[in-house]
Design an enzyme around this catalytic site. Structure first.
Site, mmCIF file in Angstrom:
data_model
loop_
_atom_site.group_PDB
_atom_site.id
_atom_site.type_symbol
_atom_site.label_atom_id
_atom_site.label_comp_id
_atom_site.label_asym_id
_atom_site.label_seq_id
_atom_site.Cartn_x
_atom_site.Cartn_y
_atom_site.Cartn_z
ATOM 1 N N ASN A 141 -0.752 0.794 -1.123
ATOM 2 C CA ASN A 141 -2.169 0.614 -0.786
ATOM 3 C C ASN A 141 -3.009 1.550 -1.640
ATOM 4 O O ASN A 141 -2.808 2.765 -1.614
ATOM 5 C CB ASN A 141 -2.424 0.919 0.696
ATOM 6 N N GLU A 142 -3.909 0.974 -2.434
ATOM 7 C CA GLU A 142 -4.884 1.751 -3.206
ATOM 8 C C GLU A 142 -4.228 2.903 -3.971
ATOM 9 O O GLU A 142 -4.619 4.065 -3.844
ATOM 10 C CB GLU A 142 -5.991 2.270 -2.282
ATOM 11 N N GLU A 299 -9.752 -6.486 0.760
ATOM 12 C CA GLU A 299 -10.545 -5.915 1.846
ATOM 13 C C GLU A 299 -12.015 -6.132 1.500
ATOM 14 O O GLU A 299 -12.483 -5.682 0.467
ATOM 15 C CB GLU A 299 -10.263 -4.414 2.029
#
Length: 659
Positions: A141-142, A299
């Site tokens: 994630n990121e 997102e």
């Protein structure tokens, strides 16, 4: 086209899951992302996996014909792992471990992290390879480059340098370590940049950032290889987080099938300082440019942002829908909103989802439903279309990092200045591809190559050939200052590009916040930050300074080269100055533009071989009027004819078919 949400079943009572799945289906949701932070639930103890809860959740969505993306949970190592294997933790520049906080407490070069990441990803991918509802994977994630100084990173950094420079003599020469008696006589003396001093050798710091970025990219590749081996029919993507960052996203996404982005446009329209990393259309154009093809939003804005900062404004009515369409207009093929329901516990309690924590439907969910139904209605029309732009804006993580290591003047910010150039073209209704500065640019009519601080011979040759072949190139101040080792050149600026620019910079003044004036095509405009005092060699002067000791000297030039031309901008112009200059450049290039597009109104075109879709978006709270070039147009929803002059309400979106 997919519309979906991010969902965290592990945060909620399992008795709530069935109703959530049914309500999601009713809202038009076709895709859900799960499990990217659930390592402690998926592996409660070392080598003891428990996927039953995830199986149950996925089964509920599958029953509603909702597909699933699974996130590998490596961004949140569980406490048992951190307790047992201390090398998991990154180490700061004072050699202190960085203990678990929100998330991302892991070193990419940790052997323990690699071993246990392998175990959990192997188990997950083997378990879900045959599940009909699981269609793809998001790695981690990121991912962002760690500033880690642990023993593993120190050892790997030395190896990275040895591969690059071969000998210490080469390294000493490249970095100029003779300054301040910094020469190395043994590899054991080479460490990471410890202590946090701003006075470290800039060549040393830039190479460490390159190494850190490569470490992040290698960790991403490591995960992708496991997934592809076990799930060859599933896609693999990753969700990048904003700009600017140290990480080179072009390398990070090499092993991905497509790029995904986490996009939270500012809800504080008059003051976006709390959301400074989210640069609206620029973020979307940068994302599309990473692999130069359509992307996903993993997102998307769903409610009031707020977590580590004070909360921002609530999304204005229409904002959620409008920014969903903005993302699609700039190349997104799927929009996944963060999140379904606002968290009741943990650090993100006030980063609001489509539902508040009480779970009862409200305005935001109703607006989302409208958006989802519209996407479903236009799905066949939009699918397979992409953007084909005539203008490229070159971006470089390398330049950004080098400028951050050595700020050039008060107010000079590489990314903000890039954003201003991008916004100039957006304000003129011009589509822009923001691409890696090393890419081939032959397919573009106009290329803007700003602030090429670090010189690259291959890039210079690419740009020279592009111009000689008939292209139009825009260069700016702070070009050709250094070589790739972050060492200053020994020639007049702008270095290798001075020949096609037809100029040399005789002197410069880092004017910072001290406003200056330029006469551009006889119009007085403002400039600041930096002033190159230019000596034209073969170039024609089109703008001269009208202030300070360099009044009357060349500030903006154009030079004919082969079949093309090169513009050089010796300062950072104000908004009106850039619009005036680019209006002239766009006319010369015969690129269609609108000279008076209202601020906050965006145009974007997606097309294929048979159709052209124009998206017209008012991303403001005010009524706006837009006058388009004469052309036959039909509303994509109603089929009715669309007049050239449109009135757009706050956050109104029009999608039209053009002939």
């Amino acid at each position: 086209m997919n519309v979906g949400v991010d969902y965290y079943p592990e945060h909620w009572d399992p008795a709530m899951w069935p109703a959530d799945a049914v309500e999601m289906k009713a809202a038009g949701i076709t895709l859900v992302r799960l499990a990217e932070f659930a390592w402690s639930r998926l592996e409660p103890q070392e080598d003891q996996f428990d996927f039953r809860w995830l199986d149950n959740a996925i089964a509920l969505f599958a029953a509603q014909r909702i597909n699933i993306i699974i996130g590998t949970p490596t961004a949140a190592p569980p406490n048992w792992l951190v307790e047992k294997y201390q090398d998991i933790l990154p180490v700061d520049h004072h050699k202190h471990p960085v203990y678990p906080g929100v998330r991302c407490h892991r070193c990419y070069n940790s052997p323990s992290l690699r071993r246990h990441a392998l175990n959990i990803i192997e188990a997950l991918t083997r378990h879900y390879v045959g599940h009909s509802a699981v269609i793809g994977w998001q790695t981690d994630n990121e991912i962002a480059a760690n500033d880690c100084h642990c023993e593993n990173c120190t050892r790997e950094f030395r190896s990275w340098l040895q591969r690059k420079y071969l000998t210490l003599e080469n390294l000493n020469q490249a970095w100029g370590t003779v300054v301040w008696s910094g020469e190395y006589s043994a590899w054991s003396q080479v460490t990471t940049p410890l202590g946090g001093s701003p006075h470290h050798n800039p060549s040393f710091v830039l190479d460490f950032q390159r190494f850190s970025s490569d470490s992040a990219a290698d960790f991403n590749r490591f995960q992708a290889e496991i997934i592809r081996k076990n799930c060859p029919r599933h896609f693999v993507t990753h969700n990048l987080w904003g700009y600017p960052v140290v990480t080179d996203y072009y390398r990070l996404f090499d092993p991905m099938d497509f790029v995904s982005v986490d996009y939270y446009p500012s809800t504080d329209l008059k003051d976006d300082t709390k959301a400074a990393i989210y640069h609206g259309a620029l973020t979307l154009d940068l994302t599309r440019g990473v692999k130069r093809k359509n992307f996903w939003v993993m997102e998307q804005l769903s409610g009031t942002p707020g977590c580590w900062n004070p909360m921002s404004r609530a999304p204005w009515p229409g904002m959620i829908r409008a920014h969903g369409w903005q993302s699609i207009s700039r190349g997104a093929d799927s929009i996944i909103h963060f999140r379904w329901r606002t968290a009741r516990a943990g650090a993100e309690q006030f980063w609001h989802g489509l539902l508040d924590s009480h779970g009862h439907p409200g305005r935001r969910l109703a607006e989302f439903k409208t958006f989802a139904s519209e996407v479903a209605q236009l799905n066949d029309l939009i699918s397979g279309t992409r953007l084909h732009n005539e203008v490229a804006l070159l971006f470089s993580h390398e330049q950004n990092n080098a400028f951050n290591i050595q700020p050039q003047s008060d107010g000079f910010d590489y990314f903000k200045n890039l954003k201003q150039l991008h916004q100039t073209l957006v304000r003129q209704g011009v589509g822009v591809d923001v691409i890696n500065w090393t890419e081939n640019v032959d397919d573009y009519t106009l290329v803007v190559a700003p602030f090429l601080f670090l010189e690259d011979a291959a890039v210079a040759l690419t740009l020279e050939n592009y111009v000689k072949g008939g292209g139009t190139l825009v260069l700016t101040t702070r070009t050709g200052v250094k070589n790739s080792f972050n060492v200053c050149q020994s020639d007049y600026l702008p270095g290798l590009l001075g020949g096609i620019g037809g100029i040399r910079v005789e002197e410069y003044d880092p004017v910072g916040f001290d406003k200056q004036k330029i006469l551009l095509f006889k119009d007085e405009i403002g400039c600041s930050q930096w002033c190159d005092i230019i000596m034209p060699i073969t170039a024609k002067t089109i703008g001269v300074y009208a202030s300070d000791f360099f009044s009357g000297r060349s500030a903006v030039t154009v030079n004919a080269v082969g079949k093309g031309s090169v513009y050089y901008i010796g300062s950072v112009l104000d908004d009106s100055g850039y619009r005036r200059l680019f209006a002239d450049i766009l006319r010369e290039c015969r690129i269609e533009f609108i000279d008076d597009l209202p601020a906050g109104v965006e145009l974007s075109v997606r097309c294929d071989k048979t159709k052209r879709l124009l998206f017209i978006l008012n991303l403001t709270k005010e009524q706006q009027s837009v006058s388009l070039p004469e052309r036959v147009r039909y509303d994509a929803f109603s089929g009715e004819a669309v007049l050239p002059t449109l009135s757009l309400g706050p956050f109104e979106v029009r999608i039209v078919l053009e002939e």
